[in-house]
Design an enzyme around this catalytic site. Structure first.
Site: not given
Ligand code: KQY
Length: 368
Positions: A356
């Site tokens: 991510c």
């Molecule tokens: O792609 C992802 N798992 C990002 C999550 C964002 C979280 C913001 N608190």
């Protein structure tokens, strides 16, 4: 300069290559917001440095950082990591960054999706998100790459491709009413085809349990090579993740990809549930409108959220005995690559993991 192109990648012969194809480099952003990262982001910054350092052994890494953190990031990141000032609301380059597309004549361009912080004003994770939404334009300007503006709210973590015309996603996320409520499944498939050169979408149902992204596919399934995917799995039938993974396994078992192949699925067993502690919860600033980090909540811990780079796989470690099993399975799956485990709890606490926070920029294809 970077020009805005009015046609679509498909019309111009561009498509999204798979992550396992050669990269020119990796993009990341720098974490700092104290309402998402505990203790003012300091532990997360160390984890991001470890991820950037691991990837930099294999390919060039660029980290975008807000102006007020520039000196700190430059000081903490190794000298071979490029640090550039890019304003952002948070640090999820996979989700707010551009998706790069290539053609067979050495061209590389970027797709600029609309970003609404995983659900906009109804279920988004913070407000505002305007700086995140502007990240692709700035990254593409730095690279002098032209861009397409796609009329679709989409985060990069909600899709995976095999580079041969197949895209994997989840209904939970791409059909969520807080992304593109005006678009049908068919219309979404058409836009994915137009902007990524996709010919077949494989729809999984739900994403990973307790994933605050509305079930991004990058926590559940990862293409290893055409015709083979890794799947987050648990043998524990009492774990709600079991039914989700079983459903994904069945759907993948019934599917064929864009080239008509059956899909081989390799299970990556998840760790024991990873739970937020009181100290971790206490370290995050409470701010209205931002998702709270509550003691006792389960986090979406999955080894499938690994990052594939040139010659390496950078995989999250959770301090669980399954870390070693994931290493073994990934070593078998990726014979030509080194498997590097990076402790990832601090990234997980922010709501995501190694995949991510990274975004690959593909190597241009040699002109044919
Ligand atoms: O792609 C992802 N798992 C990002 C999550 C964002 C979280 C913001 N608190």
């Amino acid at each position: 300069m970077s020009r805005l192109i009015e046609s679509t990648p498909r019309q111009d012969g561009f498509w999204m290559p798979a992550e396992f194809e050669p990269h020119a480099g990796t993009w990341m952003l720098w974490p700092e917001r104290p309402d998402n990262w505990r203790l003012g982001g300091k532990p997360a910054q160390r984890a991001f440095v470890a991820v950037a350092s691991a990837i930099a052994r294999f390919e060039p890494v660029t980290v975008g950082v807000n102006h007020r953190q520039y000196d700190n990031a430059r000081n903490l990141l190794p000298p071979d990591v490029r640090v550039v000032e890019i304003s952002n609301n948070d640090s999820w380059m996979r989700d707010c960054g551009p998706t790069f597309v290539v053609n067979d004549r050495g061209g590389v361009r970027g797709v600029n999706w609309q970003f609404n912080a995983w659900g906009g004003l109804t279920s988004g994770l913070y407000f505002p998100w305007d700086l995140d939404d502007a990240v692709p334009v700035k990254a593409l300007e730095i690279e002098r790459l032209d861009r397409y503006d796609a009329p679709l709210v989409l985060e990069g973590g909600s899709i995976h491709v095999d580079g041969e015309g197949t895209l994997f996603t989840t209904e939970e996320c791409l059909l969520s009413p807080s992304r593109n409520p005006q678009l049908s499944r068919t219309e979404i498939e058409r836009l994915l085809g137009d902007y990524l050169g996709i010919r077949k979408v494989i729809w999984l149902g739900q994403g990973f349990i307790d994933d605050e992204t509305d079930g991004h596919v990058d926590n559940l399934v990862c293409p290893v090579r055409p015709g083979v995917v890794a799947l987050a799995w648990t043998d524990d039938t009492a774990d709600p993740q079991h039914a989700i993974s079983r459903d994904a396994l069945e759907r993948l078992g019934r599917a064929t990809d864009a080239k008509g192949r059956r899909i081989e699925v390799v299970k990556l067993h998840i760790p024991e549930p990873v739970i937020i502690s009181q100290a971790e919860s206490d370290g995050v600033d409470a701010v209205n409108g931002t998702l709270p980090r509550k003691c006792g909540d389960r986090m979406a811990a999955s080894y499938v959220n690994y990052y594939t780079c040139n010659g390496g796989i950078v995989v999250p470690g959770f301090g669980d005995p399954r870390d070693a099993d994931a290493q073994v399975t990934l070593r078998e799956l990726y014979p030509g690559r080194e498997i590097v485990t990076v402790p990832a709890r601090e990234i997980l606490l922010g709501g995501g993991n190694i995949h991510c926070i990274t975004q690959q920029q593909p190597m241009p294809r040699k002109a044919t």
